[in-house]
Design an enzyme around this catalytic site. Structure first.
Site: not given
Ligand code: MSP
Length: 674
Positions: A24, A27, A132, A135, A149, A152, A313, A316
């Site tokens: 993006h 980067h 977790c 994860c 977590c 989750h 910020k 994603k």
């Protein structure tokens, strides 16, 4: 290799980018800045090596690949290919691209690890923390929500896992001494202060291996563990120079320590350019690893700010990333490079908006620079036979001293520009060049060459005015070449400049010799507009987006259903919080034990998502593959029957039965729906 007099050596790096995310604009920014520094220093005649690359190991990449039904290396290959395309489109002039899955990197990591181990800085211990299992990750207590977590929302377990540790605590004082004796090690100052306060508050030893992760470099001493991702990733900076391989010549050349004999002067001519999010890894862990291994330290870790969107910020997960590829397609790579370098005060945060980009293109490029060039070249073609006029001799008879004021001012502005480049104040370097553009514009208005052209007795003055203004533009072309290499070259050639302006020695000359770089009699060429104007209204209409102040929705037609009560209405901004994107269904399958649910993998342009949809009773899975659907991409992930849904599919509710929303023509995945 000895340095030529005044010729400096520079090794400049970007972070290596993760391959579980597509590139993006954040980067793109770091890499463009590194490219500008590399090009500027080459313009200075310096010996430059510029490296970027990809960070491909670790559990997050392993998991992202699993979600997409790919082997990790297949995912890495796919994303790396996108990075190569982007860097080519953006005109990035890197000398190398390192991937952490390459053998040359692995030998570097192994060598560095052994040196640290031989220094007595590695021991086997037990890693403890909140884990977790969904994860496969540890969480610090501070990130847990009442012990659960954060991803989750399920209970975490207290886990103890065997791990190798690096004696980071031993380096607390040496690091503090480093920041004090060589303040330029972390820049800008604000970032150094953050690092000093972090290190002063105490350093705990660092776990540098993982026994439960498999996608990584096996630890040389205990292949049941893989090397911690950050020790692996940071080593790219030396493995890309061949460190640990049979040919270490690049490493010895660029990672050498010219001042090793000077107490406190241990630094290789290296700049690591990074975003502030990864400061701690570069300014604390990396120098500690290098100190332990007895290797020279880089000269500077430069932590720049973030590109933000109105909501915060870019990320994603927030679904608000800006994809540079469509911007390049619409506006061109070089206007985008210019905007990124001009708009952000290097080191601080900045806000991205399409409107800001269009304004910069229209005002700075099309109006100021583009118009000056076309006006001047038209004048030289129309009133001077299309050739560069002779340079005036200061002090010669008939030349009024004020006619040469542009060169005095111009020489000062060029020096201000050079100084700003040297100190990484890119927005100021460009501001100085645009001051020179304005000066040249004013100069033309003041001397009115079109009037001089009508009077044969003013021919001498006319030639001087045209040449002085052309010199200002020629200097601007050379000085702009690190930021806009192709546009600068085009301008340079239209002005009759010789060769490649990016090889010009303008900045290597003393300030008083930076004028008169064109050659008398060379042909000039007016050409088409250098930077076409963008029709802002048409752009926003086409993308159905509002620039900054949203206009109210059109009044409801009389035959429409009654408008909802005011309390039910939402503003356009509220609606815009919901990010809708088109997605192409790649696969669909039933979920065991759930007769209404289908698990879909959907390409939403920026990435591929797993989406669980309650449509199994209306749609056979295979009937959905290849269809374009609408996905809410910024919905918090939810787990349905053990499957994490990363978005929601839109469907009409017809008597309780979902009918999937679709389009009447083919459209690319990732298109915005509004
Ligand atoms: N793989 C690590 C870096 C390892 S370096 C040894 C990593 N990768 S990343 O893909 O997440 O890219 C991080 C870098 O991208 C940031 O440090 C920053 O340079 C850049 N940016 C990512 N988002 C950004 C913004 N929104 N704004 C500006 N730059 C940002 O971390």
């Amino acid at each position: 290799m000895a340095e030529d007099a005044g010729r400096r050596t520079l090794y400049i790096t970007t972070p290596i980018y993760y391959v579980n995310d597509v590139p993006h604009i954040g980067h793109a920014y770091t890499t463009v800045v590194a490219d500008v520094i590399a090009r500027y220093r080459r313009l200075q005649g310096d010996d430059v090596r510029f490296v970027t690359g990809a960070d491909e190991h670790g559990v997050n990449i392993q998991r992202a690949a699993e979600r997409q039904g790919l082997a990790p290396i297949a995912l890495a290959d796919r994303v790396v290919a996108r990075y190569h395309v982007l860097w080519k489109q953006l005109g990035i002039s890197h000398d190398d691209f390192i991937r952490t899955t390459e053998p040359r990197h692995r030998v570097g990591v192994e060598r560095l690890y052994r040196r640290i181990r031989d220094a007595g800085d590695i021991y086997l211990g037990t890693y403890t923390g909140w884990y977790c299992s969904a994860c496969e990750a540890f969480y610090p207590e501070s990130q847990l929500a009442e012990g659960r977590c954060p991803t989750h929302d399920r209970p975490t377990e207290w886990i103890e896992e065997s791990s190798y540790f690096f004696r980071l605590s031993k380096y607390q004082q040496p690091l503090l001494d480093l920041y004090r004796s060589r303040p330029e090690f972390v820049l800008p100052d604000r970032r150094r202060n953050e690092v000093v306060s972090f290190v002063s508050s105490g350093l705990r030893d660092l776990s540098i291996s993982r026994a439960t992760v498999t996608w990584g470099i096996p630890l040389p001493d205990d292949p049941g563990h893989v090397v911690y991702v950050w020790l692996d990733a940071l080593t790219n900076y030396i493995s890309a120079l061949g460190y640990g391989s049979e040919d270490e010549s690049l490493y010895r050349h660029y990672w050498r320590d010219p001042a090793a004999a000077v107490p406190g002067g241990s630094s290789a001519p290296v700049i690591h350019l990074i975003g502030k999010d990864i400061l701690r890894f570069h300014a604390v862990y990396w120098p500690a690893f290098l100190m332990s291994a007895g290797l020279p330290l880089p000269r500077t870790v430069w932590g720049h700010g973030w590109w933000l969107r109105a909501e915060g910020k870019m990320s994603k997960t927030a679904g608000n990333v800006v994809d540079p590829i469509p911007l390049i397609r619409t506006f061109g790579a070089e206007p985008l490079r210019y905007f990124l370098m001009r708009e952000m005060a290097f080191g601080q945060d900045a806000q991205y908006s399409d409107e800001g980009l269009i304004d910069r293109i229209n005002n700075d490029l099309a109006n100021d620079l583009g118009n000056l060039a076309s006006r001047l070249l038209t004048l030289i073609e129309g009133s001077w036979g299309g050739a560069v006029p002779r340079a005036p001799e200061p002090g010669s008879a008939g030349i009024a001293p004020e006619i040469l004021h542009l060169r005095e001012r111009g020489t000062r502005l060029l020096e201000a520009c050079r100084e700003a480049y040297e100190e990484y104040r890119f927005h100021e370097a460009l501001a100085s060049l645009w001051d020179l553009v304005s000066e040249a514009n004013r100069y033309i208005v003041r001397w009115q060459p079109w009037t001089l052209a009508k009077d044969p007795s003013s021919r001498g003055t006319l030639g001087v005015v045209l040449r002085e203004a052309a010199e200002a533009l020629a200097a601007v072309a050379v000085a702009l070449s690190p930021v806009m290499p192709d546009a600068a070259q085009e301008l340079w050639e239209r002005l009759g400049g010789d060769g490649r302006c990016r090889d010009h020695d303008l900045f290597r000359r003393p300030p008083e010799r930076r004028w008169n770089i064109l050659s008398e009699g060379h042909r000039v060429r007016r050409g088409e507009a250098l930077f076409p104007r963008i029709d802002k209204d048409a752009y926003f209409k086409e993308t159905s987006m509002e620039p900054s102040t949203p206009t109210p929705p059109a009044p409801t037609a009389p035959q429409s259903p009654p408008a909802p009560a005011a309390s039910d209405q939402i503003t356009l901004e509220e609606f815009q919080k919901v990010r809708l994107r088109t997605g192409k269904v790649q696969s669909a399958e039933r979920i065991q034990g759930a007769d209404r649910l289908l698990k879909l993998t959907v390409d939403v342009g920026s990435d591929v998502r797993t989406v669980v949809a309650g449509i199994a009773q209306q749609y056979a899975p295979e009937s959905l593959v290849g269809r374009t659907v609408i996905i809410v991409v910024n919905l918090k992930p939810a787990r349905l029957r053990g499957v994490e849904s990363q978005g929601m599919l839109l469907a009409a509710d017809v008597g309780g039965a979902p009918i999937v929303a679709s389009f009447d023509r083919e459209i690319p995945p990732g298109s915005v729906v509004r």
